[in-house]
Enzyme design. Structure first.
Site, PDB file in Angstrom:
ATOM      1  N   ASP A   1       0.830  -1.210   0.000  1.00 26.95           N
ATOM      2  CA  ASP A   1       0.000   0.000   0.000  1.00 26.95           C
ATOM      3  C   ASP A   1       0.862   1.256   0.000  1.00 26.95           C
ATOM      4  O   ASP A   1       1.914   1.297   0.648  1.00 26.95           O
ATOM      5  CB  ASP A   1      -0.900  -0.026   1.251  1.00 26.95           C
ATOM      6  CG  ASP A   1      -2.050   0.959   1.145  1.00 26.95           C
ATOM      7  OD1 ASP A   1      -2.289   1.495   0.041  1.00 26.95           O
ATOM      8  OD2 ASP A   1      -2.705   1.202   2.167  1.00 26.95           O
ATOM      9  N   GLY A   2       0.386   2.276  -0.701  1.00 26.91           N
ATOM     10  CA  GLY A   2       1.042   3.585  -0.631  1.00 26.91           C
ATOM     11  C   GLY A   2       1.648   4.073  -1.932  1.00 26.91           C
ATOM     12  O   GLY A   2       2.309   5.118  -1.941  1.00 26.91           O
TER      13      GLY A   2
ATOM     14  N   HIS B   1       2.958   3.313  -9.007  1.00 27.62           N
ATOM     15  CA  HIS B   1       2.753   1.878  -9.250  1.00 27.62           C
ATOM     16  C   HIS B   1       3.995   1.253  -9.908  1.00 27.62           C
ATOM     17  O   HIS B   1       4.372   0.125  -9.601  1.00 27.62           O
ATOM     18  CB  HIS B   1       1.516   1.655 -10.117  1.00 27.62           C
ATOM     19  CG  HIS B   1       0.221   2.036  -9.442  1.00 27.62           C
ATOM     20  ND1 HIS B   1      -0.058   1.690  -8.141  1.00 27.62           N
ATOM     21  CD2 HIS B   1      -0.854   2.738  -9.875  1.00 27.62           C
ATOM     22  CE1 HIS B   1      -1.252   2.162  -7.806  1.00 27.62           C
ATOM     23  NE2 HIS B   1      -1.755   2.808  -8.835  1.00 27.62           N
TER      24      HIS B   1
ATOM     25  N   LEU C   1      10.323 -20.943  -3.387  1.00 29.17           N
ATOM     26  CA  LEU C   1       9.276 -20.028  -2.911  1.00 29.17           C
ATOM     27  C   LEU C   1       8.018 -20.197  -3.759  1.00 29.17           C
ATOM     28  O   LEU C   1       8.102 -20.234  -4.989  1.00 29.17           O
ATOM     29  CB  LEU C   1       9.771 -18.572  -3.040  1.00 29.17           C
ATOM     30  CG  LEU C   1       8.719 -17.484  -2.795  1.00 29.17           C
ATOM     31  CD1 LEU C   1       8.357 -17.389  -1.315  1.00 29.17           C
ATOM     32  CD2 LEU C   1       9.230 -16.117  -3.279  1.00 29.17           C
TER      33      LEU C   1
ATOM     34  N   ARG D   1       1.623  -4.916   6.169  1.00 28.67           N
ATOM     35  CA  ARG D   1       0.979  -3.876   5.360  1.00 28.67           C
ATOM     36  C   ARG D   1       1.806  -2.609   5.452  1.00 28.67           C
ATOM     37  O   ARG D   1       2.170  -2.179   6.545  1.00 28.67           O
ATOM     38  CB  ARG D   1      -0.450  -3.597   5.835  1.00 28.67           C
ATOM     39  CG  ARG D   1      -1.118  -2.536   4.971  1.00 28.67           C
ATOM     40  CD  ARG D   1      -2.546  -2.255   5.335  1.00 28.67           C
ATOM     41  NE  ARG D   1      -3.158  -1.417   4.305  1.00 28.67           N
ATOM     42  CZ  ARG D   1      -4.402  -1.535   3.865  1.00 28.67           C
ATOM     43  NH1 ARG D   1      -5.189  -2.457   4.378  1.00 28.67           N
ATOM     44  NH2 ARG D   1      -4.869  -0.744   2.921  1.00 28.67           N
TER      45      ARG D   1
ATOM     46  N   GLU E   1       0.105 -12.879  12.583  1.00 27.44           N
ATOM     47  CA  GLU E   1       0.679 -11.746  13.307  1.00 27.44           C
ATOM     48  C   GLU E   1       0.675 -10.565  12.341  1.00 27.44           C
ATOM     49  O   GLU E   1       0.975 -10.727  11.148  1.00 27.44           O
ATOM     50  CB  GLU E   1       2.118 -12.053  13.739  1.00 27.44           C
ATOM     51  CG  GLU E   1       2.232 -13.151  14.764  1.00 27.44           C
ATOM     52  CD  GLU E   1       1.614 -12.763  16.110  1.00 27.44           C
ATOM     53  OE1 GLU E   1       1.711 -11.577  16.488  1.00 27.44           O
ATOM     54  OE2 GLU E   1       1.030 -13.636  16.773  1.00 27.44           O
TER      55      GLU E   1
END
Ligand code: FPP
Length: 257
Positions: A29-30, A46, A140, A197, A216
Site C-alpha cells: 500500500d502507498g 505503481h 518459494l 501492510r 501476526e
C-alpha cells in the site's frame, strides 16, 4: 535437518530462529501517496511499486520463506478510475513477461489467486504461462492475489460445498474446517503467519481472510515504493519475538499458574 547455505550479512537467517514464518502475506500500500508526494502521476508510484515487489520476492527467497502472497489487485480496486485500472493491468502484463526468467532462476513457483473471469484473456494466458513455466520452483511459492476478494473466496467455497452436498458428494454433517479449506482457492497454501501492510494503514482490507485468521500483523510506516529488503527481514525478526498463542494461555500465564 536441512543444511542452509550462508546468507548475506543483511539477510534474516532462518537457522537462527526457532520458528520463522512459513507464509508471509503483503498488502502493498502507498503507491499513490508516494507519487502524490512528488507531484507525479499515480502510475509512476505503481511503477516504483513493481520494483519494490521485486525486492520483496528477493527478500523472501533470501530468507527462505516458503510462501509469499502479494495483494496485487483487489475486487474493490475496480472502483478506481478506468485509466488507473488499465495502468495496473499493463504493469502486471509487463511484470509477468519481463520477470519470468528471473523468477525461474530464483526457484519461484508463481500462482494466482482470484477471479480469472473478468480479466482480459491475454492476462489470464500470461498467468497460466507463468504458472506452467515455474511449476517446478522449489524455493518459494509466490501467490499473486489478483482480482481477489477474501469474502468472495469464502462465499465461492460455500457455494461449491452446497453443490457437492446437494449432489451427494459431501455429507454436510462431516464438514470440518479442514474439509472447508479444500474448497478454497488458497486451499493448498498454509495458514498465513505474518501479514505485512505498508503505508501506515492498519486494515486487512479483505485479504486472505481465512488464511490470515491467526496471522501476526506488522503495519509498517513506509510507503510501498520505498519498501526495501531490510523491511522484510526486520518484520521477520520482529515476528520471531512474538509469542503466538492461537487462543491458548501462553507461557506467561502458564508460568504464573
Ligand atoms: C496500493 O497503492 C497498491 C496497489 C493498488 C496494488 C499494488 C500494485 C503494484 C505493486 C503494481 C503492479 C502489480 C503487479 C501484480 C505487478 P495505492 O494506489 O492504493 O496507494 P495509495 O493508498 O497511496 O493511494
Amino acid at each position: 535437518m536441512t543444511v542452509h547455505a550462508p546468507l548475506s550479512a543483511e539477510a534474516f537467517d532462518p537457522v537462527n530462529h526457532a520458528t520463522p514464518p512459513r507464509h508471509v502475506g503483503v498488502i502493498m500500500d502507498g503507491n499513490g501517496r508516494w507519487a502524490a508526494a512528488r507531484g507525479l502521476p499515480r502510475v509512476v508510484g505503481h511503477k516504483h511499486g513493481v520494483e519494490a515487489l521485486r525486492r520483496c520476492v528477493e527478500a523472501a527467497v533470501q530468507s527462505r520463506t516458503p510462501y509469499l502472497t502479494l495483494y496485487g489487485f483487489s475486487t474493490e480496486n475496480w472502483r478506481r478510475p478506468r485509466a488507473e485500472v488499465d495502468d495496473l493491468f499493463s504493469l502486471a502484463r509487463r511484470y509477468l513477461k519481463s520477470d519470468l526468467t528471473r523468477l525461474k532462476e530464483q526457484g519461484v513457483r508463481v500462482r494466482m489467486a482470484g477471479e480469472r473471469d473478468g480479466l482480459a484473456r491475454d492476462i489470464v494466458e500470461l498467468v497460466e504461462h507463468a504458472e506452467h513455466e515455474t511449476a517446478d520452483g522449489a524455493h518459494l511459492t509466490l501467490t499473486i492475489a489478483f482480482n481477489y476478494g477474501g469474502r468472495y473466496e469464502i462465499a465461492k467455497a460455500a457455494a461449491q460445498i452446497a453443490r457437492a452436498s446437494a449432489e451427494g458428494r459431501l455429507n454436510p454433517e462431516t464438514l470440518s474446517e479442514d474439509v472447508f479449506e479444500e474448497f478454497l482457492e488458497t486451499g493448498d497454501l498454509p495458514d498465513m503467519d505474518l501479514l505485512i501492510r505498508t503505508s501506515g494503514e492498519r486494515r486487512i482490507s479483505n485479504f486472505l481472510l481465512w488464511r490470515a485468521a491467526y496471522a501476526e500483523l506488522a503495519f509498517l510506516d513506509v510507503l510501498w515504493p520505498d519498501f526495501q529488503k531490510q523491511h522484510f527481514f526486520d518484520a521477520l525478526r520482529d515476528y520471531a519475538c512474538r509469542e503466538r498463542r492461537f487462543g491458548g494461555a501462553g507461557s506467561a500465564v502458564k508460568a504464573s499458574a
